[in-house]
Write a protein that holds these residues in place. Sequence first.
Motif, PDB file in Angstrom:
ATOM      1  N   ALA A 282      26.899  39.272  43.037  1.00 51.04           N
ATOM      2  CA  ALA A 282      28.017  38.954  43.926  1.00 51.04           C
ATOM      3  C   ALA A 282      27.974  37.500  44.378  1.00 51.04           C
ATOM      4  CB  ALA A 282      27.993  39.876  45.144  1.00 51.04           C
ATOM      5  N   ARG A 283      29.153  36.897  44.523  1.00 49.54           N
ATOM      6  CA  ARG A 283      29.250  35.566  45.094  1.00 49.54           C
ATOM      7  C   ARG A 283      29.106  35.651  46.610  1.00 49.54           C
ATOM      8  NH1 ARG A 283      31.282  31.786  41.542  1.00 49.54           N
ATOM      9  NH2 ARG A 283      32.189  32.627  39.609  1.00 49.54           N
ATOM     10  N   PRO A 284      28.733  34.561  47.256  1.00 48.32           N
ATOM     11  CA  PRO A 284      28.645  34.562  48.721  1.00 48.32           C
ATOM     12  C   PRO A 284      29.941  35.033  49.372  1.00 48.32           C
ATOM     13  CG  PRO A 284      27.656  32.569  47.842  1.00 48.32           C
ATOM     14  CD  PRO A 284      28.311  33.257  46.684  1.00 48.32           C
ATOM     15  N   GLY A 285      29.803  35.917  50.334  1.00 46.42           N
ATOM     16  CA  GLY A 285      30.956  36.401  51.080  1.00 46.42           C
ATOM     17  C   GLY A 285      31.720  37.524  50.408  1.00 46.42           C
ATOM     18  N   THR A 286      31.194  38.070  49.295  1.00 46.72           N
ATOM     19  CA  THR A 286      31.921  39.121  48.588  1.00 46.72           C
ATOM     20  C   THR A 286      31.108  40.408  48.514  1.00 46.72           C
ATOM     21  OG1 THR A 286      31.076  38.554  46.383  1.00 46.72           O
ATOM     22  CG2 THR A 286      33.026  37.366  47.153  1.00 46.72           C
ATOM     23  N   ILE A 287      31.785  41.478  48.090  1.00 49.32           N
ATOM     24  CA  ILE A 287      31.172  42.795  47.947  1.00 49.32           C
ATOM     25  C   ILE A 287      31.453  43.297  46.542  1.00 49.32           C
ATOM     26  CG2 ILE A 287      31.117  45.174  48.796  1.00 49.32           C
ATOM     27  CD1 ILE A 287      32.410  44.021  51.416  1.00 49.32           C
ATOM     28  N   LEU A 288      30.417  43.684  45.823  1.00 46.89           N
ATOM     29  CA  LEU A 288      30.568  44.304  44.512  1.00 46.89           C
ATOM     30  C   LEU A 288      30.114  45.757  44.589  1.00 46.89           C
ATOM     31  CD1 LEU A 288      29.386  41.650  41.887  1.00 46.89           C
ATOM     32  CD2 LEU A 288      31.723  42.269  42.533  1.00 46.89           C
ATOM     33  N   ILE A 289      30.870  46.629  43.949  1.00 49.43           N
ATOM     34  CA  ILE A 289      30.544  48.057  43.938  1.00 49.43           C
ATOM     35  C   ILE A 289      30.477  48.539  42.495  1.00 49.43           C
ATOM     36  CG2 ILE A 289      31.637  48.387  46.182  1.00 49.43           C
ATOM     37  CD1 ILE A 289      34.032  49.614  44.791  1.00 49.43           C
ATOM     38  N   ASP A 290      29.797  49.659  42.290  1.00 44.24           N
ATOM     39  CA  ASP A 290      29.688  50.185  40.938  1.00 44.24           C
ATOM     40  C   ASP A 290      30.885  51.093  40.627  1.00 44.24           C
ATOM     41  OD1 ASP A 290      29.101  52.443  42.428  1.00 44.24           O
ATOM     42  OD2 ASP A 290      27.336  52.998  41.260  1.00 44.24           O
ATOM     43  N   PRO A 321      31.094  45.868  37.362  1.00 45.94           N
ATOM     44  CA  PRO A 321      31.272  45.725  38.806  1.00 45.94           C
ATOM     45  C   PRO A 321      32.753  45.747  39.188  1.00 45.94           C
ATOM     46  CG  PRO A 321      30.033  43.887  37.831  1.00 45.94           C
ATOM     47  CD  PRO A 321      30.724  44.597  36.731  1.00 45.94           C
ATOM     48  N   TYR A 322      32.991  46.092  40.444  1.00 47.77           N
ATOM     49  CA  TYR A 322      34.327  46.032  41.026  1.00 47.77           C
ATOM     50  C   TYR A 322      34.228  45.301  42.359  1.00 47.77           C
ATOM     51  CZ  TYR A 322      35.674  49.574  37.609  1.00 47.77           C
ATOM     52  OH  TYR A 322      35.923  50.251  36.446  1.00 47.77           O
ATOM     53  N   ALA A 323      35.166  44.392  42.597  1.00 49.51           N
ATOM     54  CA  ALA A 323      35.205  43.701  43.879  1.00 49.51           C
ATOM     55  C   ALA A 323      35.892  44.599  44.902  1.00 49.51           C
ATOM     56  CB  ALA A 323      35.954  42.379  43.742  1.00 49.51           C
ATOM     57  N   LEU A 324      35.312  44.659  46.087  1.00 50.54           N
ATOM     58  CA  LEU A 324      35.878  45.459  47.168  1.00 50.54           C
ATOM     59  C   LEU A 324      36.404  44.546  48.265  1.00 50.54           C
ATOM     60  CD1 LEU A 324      36.258  48.261  48.587  1.00 50.54           C
ATOM     61  CD2 LEU A 324      34.004  47.865  49.620  1.00 50.54           C
ATOM     62  N   ARG A 325      37.656  44.740  48.647  1.00 53.72           N
ATOM     63  CA  ARG A 325      38.264  43.992  49.742  1.00 53.72           C
ATOM     64  C   ARG A 325      39.147  44.942  50.541  1.00 53.72           C
ATOM     65  NH1 ARG A 325      39.766  41.239  44.992  1.00 53.72           N
ATOM     66  NH2 ARG A 325      38.444  39.441  44.504  1.00 53.72           N
ATOM     67  N   ARG A 326      39.526  44.502  51.722  1.00 59.60           N
ATOM     68  CA  ARG A 326      40.577  45.209  52.439  1.00 59.60           C
ATOM     69  C   ARG A 326      41.896  44.894  51.743  1.00 59.60           C
ATOM     70  NH1 ARG A 326      38.292  47.485  56.750  1.00 59.60           N
ATOM     71  NH2 ARG A 326      36.586  46.398  57.814  1.00 59.60           N
ATOM     72  N   SER A 327      42.858  45.778  51.852  1.00 65.93           N
ATOM     73  CA  SER A 327      44.107  45.627  51.106  1.00 65.93           C
ATOM     74  C   SER A 327      44.863  44.363  51.466  1.00 65.93           C
ATOM     75  CB  SER A 327      45.008  46.846  51.343  1.00 65.93           C
ATOM     76  OG  SER A 327      44.447  47.980  50.726  1.00 65.93           O
ATOM     77  N   PHE A 328      44.715  43.901  52.716  1.00 70.60           N
ATOM     78  CA  PHE A 328      45.464  42.722  53.142  1.00 70.60           C
ATOM     79  C   PHE A 328      44.721  41.419  52.870  1.00 70.60           C
ATOM     80  CE2 PHE A 328      43.245  44.613  56.774  1.00 70.60           C
ATOM     81  CZ  PHE A 328      42.382  43.594  57.121  1.00 70.60           C
ATOM     82  N   GLU A 329      43.508  41.481  52.288  1.00 70.74           N
ATOM     83  CA  GLU A 329      42.744  40.257  52.024  1.00 70.74           C
ATOM     84  C   GLU A 329      43.269  39.590  50.731  1.00 70.74           C
ATOM     85  OE1 GLU A 329      38.632  40.978  51.773  1.00 70.74           O
ATOM     86  OE2 GLU A 329      38.389  41.537  53.874  1.00 70.74           O
ATOM     87  N   ALA A 331      43.141  37.847  47.144  1.00 73.97           N
ATOM     88  CA  ALA A 331      42.209  38.002  46.024  1.00 73.97           C
ATOM     89  C   ALA A 331      41.473  36.695  45.786  1.00 73.97           C
ATOM     90  CB  ALA A 331      42.973  38.415  44.774  1.00 73.97           C
ATOM     91  N   GLY A 332      40.245  36.795  45.282  1.00 72.77           N
ATOM     92  CA  GLY A 332      39.439  35.613  45.009  1.00 72.77           C
ATOM     93  C   GLY A 332      38.318  35.993  44.059  1.00 72.77           C
ATOM     94  N   PRO A 333      37.595  35.019  43.525  1.00 72.45           N
ATOM     95  CA  PRO A 333      36.520  35.333  42.574  1.00 72.45           C
ATOM     96  C   PRO A 333      35.400  36.126  43.262  1.00 72.45           C
ATOM     97  CG  PRO A 333      36.412  33.027  43.258  1.00 72.45           C
ATOM     98  CD  PRO A 333      37.692  33.567  43.790  1.00 72.45           C
ATOM     99  N   ALA A 334      34.840  37.110  42.557  1.00 71.32           N
ATOM    100  CA  ALA A 334      33.787  37.956  43.119  1.00 71.32           C
ATOM    101  C   ALA A 334      32.483  37.831  42.359  1.00 71.32           C
ATOM    102  CB  ALA A 334      34.239  39.418  43.124  1.00 71.32           C
ATOM    103  N   ALA A 335      32.564  37.571  41.092  1.00 69.76           N
ATOM    104  CA  ALA A 335      31.317  37.515  40.317  1.00 69.76           C
ATOM    105  C   ALA A 335      31.503  36.629  39.104  1.00 69.76           C
ATOM    106  CB  ALA A 335      30.920  38.915  39.881  1.00 69.76           C
TER     107      ALA A 335
END
Length: 335
Positions: A282-290, A321-329, A331-335
């Motif tokens: 994961a990049r700084p400030g991001t969340i990756l999920i399986d 991997p999948y990037a996890l965000r809130r719906s209103f955030e 989009a940006g690079p995650a990995a």
Amino acid sequence: MPSRPDPTEIESVLLGGEARYTREEAIRLSGAPGDFSKRVWRALGFATRGEDEIAFSDGDVEALRITSELMKDGVLDEDAAIRLARAMGQTMARLAEWQTSILSTLSHSPDKSTDAEPHGPLVGLAQGLMPGIETLLLHIWRRQLAASVARRIAFVRSSDDAAPTYFPLAVGFADLVSFTTLSRELDEVELAEVVEGFESTATDIVASGGGRVVKTLGDEILYVANTAKQAAEIALQLADGVKTHVEVPDVRVGLAHGPVLALLGDVFGTTVNRSSRLTSFARPGTILIDEATADLLSDDPSLQVVAARARHAHGLGQLQPYALRRSFEPAGPAA
């Protein structure tokens, strides 16, 4: 100049009595088997004492007697008793070190005379707090034990494949990305404050979200939650809630869902390894999920799950991997 406190006197004060017995005497008075007593003492984390050394108190004798009686009554076998002793010894050793650090900061005062505290201000403070701390310790342990038993029962009932120590969980790693930078910029005291701030903020977020902190590793925290939704909400709050003065995103999180082996207060297995590896991707400030977590969260309208670039993980093969965000955030690079 006041004399330094005598460690033997300090031990006597905190244990409620001085050492009176050799190992052989303590074993004989407790009625516990000799070999078993030695194993218990080592499992508790205490150094081996000489045969003729006066090193055991009445409390030590009583503890051996109680443990021996539990075996005689069939409540525990010897292996279970040793495992229980090791669990308590390791946990209490860390707790004692933590508490001593806190009390040291409270008791350290240049103008405080040791004449009023013959065993030192730290011991005097600890002695004054002991009755209340002992009551709290017992109550908190009972609360945590009740919660742990309830979780295990729920896990076993939730799946035909679940067992008391093997069941599905959501596992999360949160990593303080800026720690290396911080370690170069701050002195030891300031760095310790950052680590304590990270741990306190992270553990508060995990607890309030219904999860459980498994362990902290200075710049990293491992937590578990019963559901993917709980773990995801905790991850989002961690990514947003942990802040340092360094002008980079402070936390990255990896989440995985699947069966884990729960032993010795820790969790093991492929699910844990997958979570750790996702954190490193994961990049700084991001969340990756399986993929398993992504499937469980895919229908939640409050969350955005976006496929990231597939990566090879040593020992785990290809990971999607999948990037996890809130719906209103945005989009940006995650990995």
